[in-house]
Structures are given as structure tokens and as C-alpha cells.
Motif scaffolding. Sequence first.
Motif, PDB file in Angstrom:
ATOM      1  N   ASP A   1       0.805  -1.226   0.000  1.00  0.00           N
ATOM      2  CA  ASP A   1       0.000   0.000   0.000  1.00  0.00           C
ATOM      3  C   ASP A   1       0.837   1.275   0.000  1.00  0.00           C
ATOM      4  O   ASP A   1       0.326   2.359   0.277  1.00  0.00           O
ATOM      5  CB  ASP A   1      -0.955   0.016   1.197  1.00  0.00           C
ATOM      6  CG  ASP A   1      -0.230   0.062   2.542  1.00  0.00           C
ATOM      7  OD1 ASP A   1       1.011  -0.155   2.567  1.00  0.00           O
ATOM      8  OD2 ASP A   1      -0.894   0.313   3.566  1.00  0.00           O
ATOM      9  N   SER A   2       2.129   1.172  -0.357  1.00  0.00           N
ATOM     10  CA  SER A   2       2.985   2.361  -0.339  1.00  0.00           C
ATOM     11  C   SER A   2       2.451   3.457  -1.263  1.00  0.00           C
ATOM     12  O   SER A   2       2.387   4.627  -0.894  1.00  0.00           O
ATOM     13  CB  SER A   2       4.421   1.997  -0.755  1.00  0.00           C
ATOM     14  OG  SER A   2       5.075   1.249   0.232  1.00  0.00           O
TER      15      SER A   2
ATOM     16  N   ARG B   1      -0.777   5.062   0.109  1.00  0.00           N
ATOM     17  CA  ARG B   1      -0.505   5.969   1.239  1.00  0.00           C
ATOM     18  C   ARG B   1       0.135   7.262   0.760  1.00  0.00           C
ATOM     19  O   ARG B   1      -0.124   8.335   1.312  1.00  0.00           O
ATOM     20  CB  ARG B   1       0.397   5.268   2.269  1.00  0.00           C
ATOM     21  CG  ARG B   1      -0.320   4.190   3.055  1.00  0.00           C
ATOM     22  CD  ARG B   1       0.530   3.627   4.173  1.00  0.00           C
ATOM     23  NE  ARG B   1       1.611   2.795   3.680  1.00  0.00           N
ATOM     24  CZ  ARG B   1       2.888   2.971   3.990  1.00  0.00           C
ATOM     25  NH1 ARG B   1       3.264   3.986   4.752  1.00  0.00           N
ATOM     26  NH2 ARG B   1       3.800   2.141   3.525  1.00  0.00           N
TER      27      ARG B   1
ATOM     28  N   ALA C   1      -2.530   9.491  -0.746  1.00  0.00           N
ATOM     29  CA  ALA C   1      -3.363  10.056   0.322  1.00  0.00           C
ATOM     30  C   ALA C   1      -2.695  11.251   0.984  1.00  0.00           C
ATOM     31  O   ALA C   1      -3.368  12.144   1.518  1.00  0.00           O
ATOM     32  CB  ALA C   1      -3.680   8.976   1.369  1.00  0.00           C
ATOM     33  N   LYS C   2      -1.349  11.272   0.953  1.00  0.00           N
ATOM     34  CA  LYS C   2      -0.599  12.389   1.541  1.00  0.00           C
ATOM     35  C   LYS C   2      -0.284  13.480   0.519  1.00  0.00           C
ATOM     36  O   LYS C   2       0.406  14.451   0.825  1.00  0.00           O
ATOM     37  CB  LYS C   2       0.718  11.872   2.142  1.00  0.00           C
ATOM     38  CG  LYS C   2       0.547  11.023   3.393  1.00  0.00           C
ATOM     39  CD  LYS C   2       1.893  10.511   3.874  1.00  0.00           C
ATOM     40  CE  LYS C   2       1.770   9.779   5.203  1.00  0.00           C
ATOM     41  NZ  LYS C   2       1.466  10.719   6.309  1.00  0.00           N
TER      42      LYS C   2
ATOM     43  N   LEU D   1       6.490   8.753   3.977  1.00  0.00           N
ATOM     44  CA  LEU D   1       5.681   7.623   4.427  1.00  0.00           C
ATOM     45  C   LEU D   1       6.151   7.060   5.764  1.00  0.00           C
ATOM     46  O   LEU D   1       5.477   6.194   6.350  1.00  0.00           O
ATOM     47  CB  LEU D   1       5.720   6.505   3.383  1.00  0.00           C
ATOM     48  CG  LEU D   1       5.212   6.834   1.979  1.00  0.00           C
ATOM     49  CD1 LEU D   1       5.272   5.595   1.098  1.00  0.00           C
ATOM     50  CD2 LEU D   1       3.794   7.378   2.030  1.00  0.00           C
TER      51      LEU D   1
END
Length: 412
Positions: free
Chosen positions: A359-360, A363, A366-367, A387
Motif C-alpha cells: 500500500d505504499s 498511502r 493520500a498524503k 511515508l
Amino acid sequence: MFAAAVAAAQPALCLPPLLPERPRGRLVVIGAGKASAEMARVVETHWQGPLSGLVVTRYGYEVLCSRIEIATAAHPVPDENGLAASRRMLDLVGGLTEDDTVLCLISGGGSALLPLPLPGISLEDKQDINRALLKSGASISEMNCVRRHLSAIKGGRLGAACHPARVVTLLISDVPGDHPVDIASGPTVADPTTCADAMVIVDRYGVELPLAARRLLESGEGESVKPGDARLAGSSHHFIATPAMALEAAAKLAREAGYPVYNLGDSLEGEARDMGKVMAGIVRNVAATGQPFKPPCVLLSGGEATVTVRGKGRGGRNVEFLLSLGVALEGVPDVWALAGDTDGVDGLEEIAGAVLTPDSLARAWAKGVRPRQSLDNNDGHGFFGALGDAVITGPTLTNVNDFRAILIDAEP
């Protein structure tokens, strides 16, 4: 697995069995590299008899020794301290006799830590050349070929200066193929390459050289010490740790955990982002079809990739490989990876590498971090740092090149 690889290359484990016999005369210890101070400490602990010497290591990698002086200098771009240590080292081995033994402790990083140039080249010139080589995309073997022919201490010159003393060099390899002449640019071993070879590399990558440096290469005046030179007749070298040994230690741990391991070798070279794409293609096929390896399994590899820096990021070949792998995988489930430099420093950063998870990318998005944009900007460190997935070890006191492990934990 990464910790096991680093632990297997610790000097305390692998150096003592290779200490030389006690000489009739003096034992003088010299050396350079990220592991050289720890190697010196192990020598002091296990040597029965008098000794003295000087080794130079990277800032932050020094350890306490009582009889061997530990000097520190900058890496990967050299500084005045490295220059001063190089001069003192040559002075230290002058005037030895055939009854004396020089124990030379060499590990990766020694090229920058022994920056003594040939006459006509300044330290500032060396710094500029190093920066240009690091950004050029040249392999470590190619960079070291150039360095040897602009140096007053590399390419066998330090070994020749020890004559007529016996020279025993103990090596921790950080280069693909474990070629002694490429480890710290071979200060005590003969160099089969030539100034002409170095000039080809300079021109191939468009590296700009100061006029004095170009003249040394074009004229042949920068020629190094060649095989068959009588001054190196009493020299020998021995490997105490290699990338292959470190990979096998990692493989053993994975097998004990129940995972089949496929070791792809310790000599993978090329652009880090290209290697990432290729490995992603293999991983996708393994996960989808069980070919050429049946999952679950671990893919291990070592070697030294390169990064041609075109963006404004901080580079780092391990994080660039890992980010390229992640971008190409696009979130394939049940795949994890780690890429890191066993010395704890990836590129110019005090960061060993990073971890990639399924899921790197999600994520990151999302950031507000864009993976492809980070890759195009050579900003792997920024990506994984955002991350919280950077691998930070601090000084590991060894250096056996890059470590890459990919865990594919799904049935096809």
C-alpha cells in the motif's frame, strides 16, 4: 534479512582468522574505508605483540583504539582531513625494511577518504571530479578507474611505497565481482587499467575535467602501478567479507522462516530505475503464474546500481530502485521489498534505504505525494521519508554493497 546480511560482514566475526604471522620487525597497520576503524579495533584486540598505525574512516564511523590512530574525513566528496591523512599514511610507511609487515585494512569508501592527488591537481579539483562522476551514471568500476589515474596513493601506489616491507591487505568487498583494484580504488594492488581507459570513461559520460587532470590522462603521466611491478612482489590480499557472504546469511534466515530463496547474484548493475522495472516484471509474473519461481518466495540480489541525477531530488540508488519497483508494480498485493546499503548510507544521505509495502503508493497519494513525480525528480528519499518507511541504521561499521530483498507472499 537485512540485519543478518550486515551482521555477517562484521569485522569481529571474519577478520581474526586472517591476521598475518608476527614479523621479525614491526607491524604497521594502515587502511581506509567505512569499516576500517572497526577492522583496526579488531586487530588491536586479537594481535599479540606491538603494533602502530593509522587508518582513516568516514565521519561518525570512528571507534576507540589505543595503538592505532583513527583519522576521520568526508565521504563521498573528499575534504582536507582526508588529504592530510593520505599524506601522513605515505610518510608512515616510508623507510620500512624487509623484516617489517604492513597490514592494510581496506573497505568500501576508501577512494574518497584517500584523496591525495597527483601534482598539478588540487583538492578542489578532486572534489569537483568526484561530484561529476557521482552524477554521471558511471559504474563504480568506471569511477574508480578514473580516480586511480589521478591519484598519488591509489592504483598500487600505497603498496609500492611500503617496499621492501611485506604487505598483507585484508579486504571487505563492496563492488560487483570483488575485484581488489576496485575496492577503495586499489591502493595496495596492481592496476591493469590505463590512463587511456580512464580517458575513454571520461569522454563516454561527458565528465568535465580540469586541464591539469586531462593532461595527466592524455599524456599517460598518471599511469598507475602495473602487474609484475617488483615493488608489489611481497604483497598479498585476502577477502574477509563479500556481498555473496552477506546474501547467503540473509538467505539462511529466510529459509529458516520457511521461505524458498532465489539468489539472483551480487553483481547486478545498471540504472537503478531500470533495475526496478525489470524486477517488477519478474515479480508480476511470479505472483500471477508461478513462473519462473513458485511463490511464496524471496528474491535476493546485490551489486551496485547507479543513478543519473536529472531532477532536484537527493538521489540514492537503493531508494530509486525501490520507488521504480513500486511504481511499476502499481500496488500488486502481497509483495514487500527492502533495498538498502549495508554501510547505512544510500547516496549522500545518512539513510540506509527503505521498505516498500503493497500500500505504499496508496498511502503516498493520500498524503499528496505523487510517486511518478518523485521518481522523475530522483527523490526516493523524500518519497519514503514522507511515508515513514526509511530504513535508518546509523553507522554499521561494515560495507558489502547494496542489499535487495523482495518477498512475494501469495499463491498464484
